[in-house]
Structure formats: structure tokens, C-alpha cells
Design a protein around this motif. Sequence first.
Motif, mmCIF file in Angstrom:
data_model
loop_
_atom_site.group_PDB
_atom_site.id
_atom_site.type_symbol
_atom_site.label_atom_id
_atom_site.label_comp_id
_atom_site.label_asym_id
_atom_site.label_seq_id
_atom_site.Cartn_x
_atom_site.Cartn_y
_atom_site.Cartn_z
ATOM 1 N N ILE A 184 -1.111 -58.033 -13.827
ATOM 2 C CA ILE A 184 -2.363 -58.535 -14.404
ATOM 3 C C ILE A 184 -3.332 -58.996 -13.307
ATOM 4 O O ILE A 184 -4.430 -59.444 -13.593
ATOM 5 C CB ILE A 184 -2.109 -59.693 -15.404
ATOM 6 C CG1 ILE A 184 -1.477 -60.898 -14.704
ATOM 7 C CG2 ILE A 184 -1.269 -59.225 -16.572
ATOM 8 C CD1 ILE A 184 -1.417 -62.135 -15.589
ATOM 9 N N CYS A 185 -2.903 -58.918 -12.045
ATOM 10 C CA CYS A 185 -3.791 -59.280 -10.936
ATOM 11 C C CYS A 185 -3.518 -58.318 -9.775
ATOM 12 O O CYS A 185 -2.554 -57.556 -9.797
ATOM 13 C CB CYS A 185 -3.565 -60.721 -10.510
ATOM 14 S SG CYS A 185 -1.901 -61.028 -9.862
ATOM 15 N N ASP A 186 -4.381 -58.365 -8.752
ATOM 16 C CA ASP A 186 -4.213 -57.511 -7.580
ATOM 17 C C ASP A 186 -3.162 -58.128 -6.660
ATOM 18 O O ASP A 186 -3.424 -59.126 -5.983
ATOM 19 C CB ASP A 186 -5.554 -57.363 -6.850
ATOM 20 C CG ASP A 186 -5.444 -56.426 -5.649
ATOM 21 O OD1 ASP A 186 -4.343 -55.862 -5.438
ATOM 22 O OD2 ASP A 186 -6.444 -56.283 -4.926
ATOM 23 N N LEU A 187 -1.981 -57.546 -6.622
ATOM 24 C CA LEU A 187 -0.893 -58.094 -5.814
ATOM 25 C C LEU A 187 -1.204 -58.053 -4.325
ATOM 26 O O LEU A 187 -0.711 -58.880 -3.547
ATOM 27 C CB LEU A 187 0.402 -57.332 -6.090
ATOM 28 C CG LEU A 187 0.945 -57.387 -7.527
ATOM 29 C CD1 LEU A 187 2.258 -56.616 -7.624
ATOM 30 C CD2 LEU A 187 1.144 -58.826 -7.996
ATOM 31 N N ASN A 188 -2.036 -57.111 -3.919
ATOM 32 C CA ASN A 188 -2.330 -56.973 -2.496
ATOM 33 C C ASN A 188 -3.190 -58.100 -1.928
ATOM 34 O O ASN A 188 -3.468 -58.129 -0.728
ATOM 35 C CB ASN A 188 -2.963 -55.611 -2.207
ATOM 36 C CG ASN A 188 -1.900 -54.519 -2.129
ATOM 37 O OD1 ASN A 188 -0.924 -54.641 -1.387
ATOM 38 N ND2 ASN A 188 -2.062 -53.472 -2.926
ATOM 39 N N GLU A 189 -3.577 -59.034 -2.771
ATOM 40 C CA GLU A 189 -4.242 -60.242 -2.279
ATOM 41 C C GLU A 189 -3.235 -61.220 -1.667
ATOM 42 O O GLU A 189 -3.609 -62.211 -1.054
ATOM 43 C CB GLU A 189 -4.978 -60.948 -3.420
ATOM 44 C CG GLU A 189 -6.220 -60.214 -3.898
ATOM 45 C CD GLU A 189 -6.937 -60.995 -4.993
ATOM 46 O OE1 GLU A 189 -6.636 -62.202 -5.168
ATOM 47 O OE2 GLU A 189 -7.778 -60.393 -5.679
ATOM 48 N N ASP B 76 4.652 -50.085 -11.350
ATOM 49 C CA ASP B 76 3.600 -49.163 -10.902
ATOM 50 C C ASP B 76 2.711 -49.828 -9.853
ATOM 51 O O ASP B 76 2.298 -49.192 -8.879
ATOM 52 C CB ASP B 76 2.757 -48.679 -12.086
ATOM 53 C CG ASP B 76 3.562 -47.813 -13.058
ATOM 54 O OD1 ASP B 76 4.627 -47.300 -12.642
ATOM 55 O OD2 ASP B 76 3.152 -47.677 -14.216
ATOM 56 N N SER B 77 2.418 -51.096 -10.053
ATOM 57 C CA SER B 77 1.618 -51.843 -9.070
ATOM 58 C C SER B 77 2.400 -52.031 -7.770
ATOM 59 O O SER B 77 1.821 -52.029 -6.682
ATOM 60 C CB SER B 77 1.217 -53.214 -9.622
ATOM 61 O OG SER B 77 0.383 -53.077 -10.752
ATOM 62 N N LEU B 78 3.718 -52.214 -7.889
ATOM 63 C CA LEU B 78 4.546 -52.422 -6.699
ATOM 64 C C LEU B 78 4.670 -51.158 -5.843
ATOM 65 O O LEU B 78 4.983 -51.237 -4.655
ATOM 66 C CB LEU B 78 5.936 -52.928 -7.099
ATOM 67 C CG LEU B 78 5.996 -54.361 -7.635
ATOM 68 C CD1 LEU B 78 7.414 -54.697 -8.103
ATOM 69 C CD2 LEU B 78 5.532 -55.373 -6.587
ATOM 70 N N ASP B 79 4.392 -49.982 -6.437
ATOM 71 C CA ASP B 79 4.431 -48.741 -5.663
ATOM 72 C C ASP B 79 3.445 -48.780 -4.501
ATOM 73 O O ASP B 79 3.700 -48.206 -3.439
ATOM 74 C CB ASP B 79 4.096 -47.537 -6.564
ATOM 75 C CG ASP B 79 5.253 -47.166 -7.481
ATOM 76 O OD1 ASP B 79 6.394 -47.621 -7.218
ATOM 77 O OD2 ASP B 79 5.014 -46.444 -8.465
ATOM 78 N N ASN B 80 2.311 -49.455 -4.733
ATOM 79 C CA ASN B 80 1.258 -49.498 -3.710
ATOM 80 C C ASN B 80 1.126 -50.865 -3.051
ATOM 81 O O ASN B 80 0.158 -51.117 -2.337
ATOM 82 C CB ASN B 80 -0.097 -49.116 -4.343
ATOM 83 C CG ASN B 80 -0.042 -47.751 -5.005
ATOM 84 O OD1 ASN B 80 0.379 -46.793 -4.384
ATOM 85 N ND2 ASN B 80 -0.434 -47.675 -6.268
#
Length: 401
Positions: free
Chosen positions: A91-96, A113-117
Motif C-alpha cells: 500500500i506504499c512505496d517500499l523503496n522509500e 509483487d512489490s518485493l520483486d523490485n
Amino acid sequence: MKVLIYADKNILEPIGGPTGYLYNLYKELKKEKIDNIYFLNNKKMKKKMFIKRCYKKLPKAFQNKYKKFKNDKEKYNILDKVFSTSPKESICDLNEYDMVHFHATLDMYMVKDSLDNYKGKVIITSHTPKVAFKETIEDRLSKEEYRSKKKKLDRLEIVDEYAFNRADYIIFPCEEAEEPYYHSWDKYKEIKEKNKSKYFYLPTGIIPIEIDDTDKKIRRQYNIPENAFIISYVGRHNETKGYDQLKILGERILNKYTNVYFLIAGRETPLKGLENNHWIEIGWTDKPYEIVKASNLFILPNKETYFDLVLLEVLSIGKTVLLTSTGGNKYFEKFPNKALYYYDYGNIEEALLQFSKIYNSSTKELEFKNKKLFLDNFTIKKFTQKYLEILTKIYEGENNE
């Protein structure tokens, strides 16, 4: 260093499991003004918690009916979540964040899916008293319900496999807390061997339970004589928590000791209590530690256990504990000068022998020992300091080899 704990701060409260674990940590981080560790902040969750607080003010009978309806409705929700073809995104940008710390394998799987990137470090702490997919199958569903969806339910193993293999680091409270994972999951030994360098161990710490002396009040409320010996239990009424064995032990104790009473907190399901005037089921309560404080002994009869928050809470109150030598409970065996009396799960004769020792001891002296054990080792301050040290090691690229 910027860290996201992937749990919503609006749902944290002083109860068991990861919710209570993180409530204690959140409070201490706030108190110490540590501002580089973040929690999720979902406005929908804030609204949900407001409704929950209102619901708790309703009559108990209505609460129980609604809880049963909700549980029945949500039983298979996990299957819809896991096997849905919808994107599994955060629900948020993990890369922050430099690190993301998950506290449930399902939460981690649901953002895969978010953890893939994701370019930072991923941490998992699994809080369940056995591997999570087995807890869903064995502790939340009847045998008939499991059989009706067996193939799909068995496939939930992919959630736990993914989490342990994808995580860059794995935090357990102690090695003993891994015992129920070895017992419940054939693949865990192989997973541990393959990921050995990822492991850190961090014994849990909590905010101590502060409570006034409730002895006279509780005894009056439940018609228990002033000179009676009270044994308390707080928790789920299922086999993993050892409730079935507690009943066997309770029957033996009540047959032998006429002045012993059991005060039992927690919903009386799926297992029911004993039919005995000295066995008192009080159901769910938001004040379980009033009965613990008023008791002479707390019992922790787990068949399997992780690192039970309730044990730390009882130690902080200073109560003597009769407990099984299993899982995370074993970690405390190494401490000298404690009022913890161990027995092997299912060994009723050994439990009776240990109870006899407690029954004939000075309660005040025993209580002092456990209070000191807690203050010396398991405060939230000590826990938070060690947690920050581990995060720093991870940030600097160290492992625990």
C-alpha cells in the motif's frame, strides 16, 4: 537508516501475538523519540478500530454472536487472498525504506509483487506457535472443514516457504522458539539449513503490567474464600495451548485439594471447561491480569509454544508459574533464582509433583524472584536497544554467522 515495520499502527493494542508485541515496541520508540522507524498508517484501519471499540461496549451475548458470525465468514478468506490473481502489491512505496520488517508470513506474501523490485533488506519475524499454514488448518478449522478444502488449504504452505526463502534476514526470539516449526513443518529443517546466515535472535521485551492489588475484589466477585489457593489461566481453549491437558490436571488437583480454585480467562471454544464449582470460566475479558494478580499461581500448559507474551506479562506481575518444558518456555530454564516450575507436556504426575512444591512454598518469596527476573532481562527498554543494534548490523550488511 530508514525502516518500515509492515503493520498498521492504528490496530496495535496491548493483547497477545504480533499486535501486542508491536504495541510495546511502538510505545517505546515514541517514548525514546526514535524517528527513523515507521509503521503503516491506514485511515481505514483507524475507522475499523473505532468500530471495534464501540462493539466492545455492547452486551457480551451480542459480542459472542457477532464474533462467531465474523469468524465463520472469514475462515476461508485466506484462500481468496492467497490464490487471487489480483496483483499482490504494497500500500506504499517500499523503496522509500532501507529495510522492511514483516511480522506475518501472509503479510509478506501479499506484497510479493512489490518485493520483486524492492532494493532494500527484507526481514521476517513469524509469531505463530507453529508454522502459520498449519496453525490455520489445525487451530482454526474443524477436521470436516479441512477435509472439504484439503487440496487448497495444503497449498497455503507456499506462503511460509516464500517468506522464509525471500527474506534477507529472519528474527526469532530464541532458538528454542523454533522448536514448534521443526515439529509442525517437515521442510523447516531444510529451510533453516539453507538460510542459516540470515538468523538473528532477539528475546522479546514488554511494558510491564501495572495493576493494583485485586485479590479481595476478585475473590468477592467469584465467591472464592479468602484462604483459598487460586490457579489462573489466560488464553485460547485449544490443544496447542494445552487446554485439554489443563483440564486433566485440574481434575486431579481439585480431587485432592479442597481449597483450590481455577480462574480461567478466554473464550470457551472450541474446548469447554470442567463441570466443577471450583473451576470458573469467566470468558473473554479486557482485564485478564486482575485475575492473574489475585491468583497464587499462573499455569502455562502449552503443547507447542513460540515465545509467549503472556509469560512475560505474568513475570512482570511477579506471579509463580507452572509451565511445560516446550518451545520458547525452555529459554527461561537457564536463569537461576526463578519461580518457574517445569514439567513435560502430558506428564500429569510430574505436574502434580511440581504443584505440590508450589502449594507448600512461600508465595511472596516466589513472586519477588520472578519480578526481578523480568526487570533484569525482559523490559521493553532492553528489547528496543537490542532491536536497534540488530537493525544497525543489517544496515551495515552483517549477518549472524
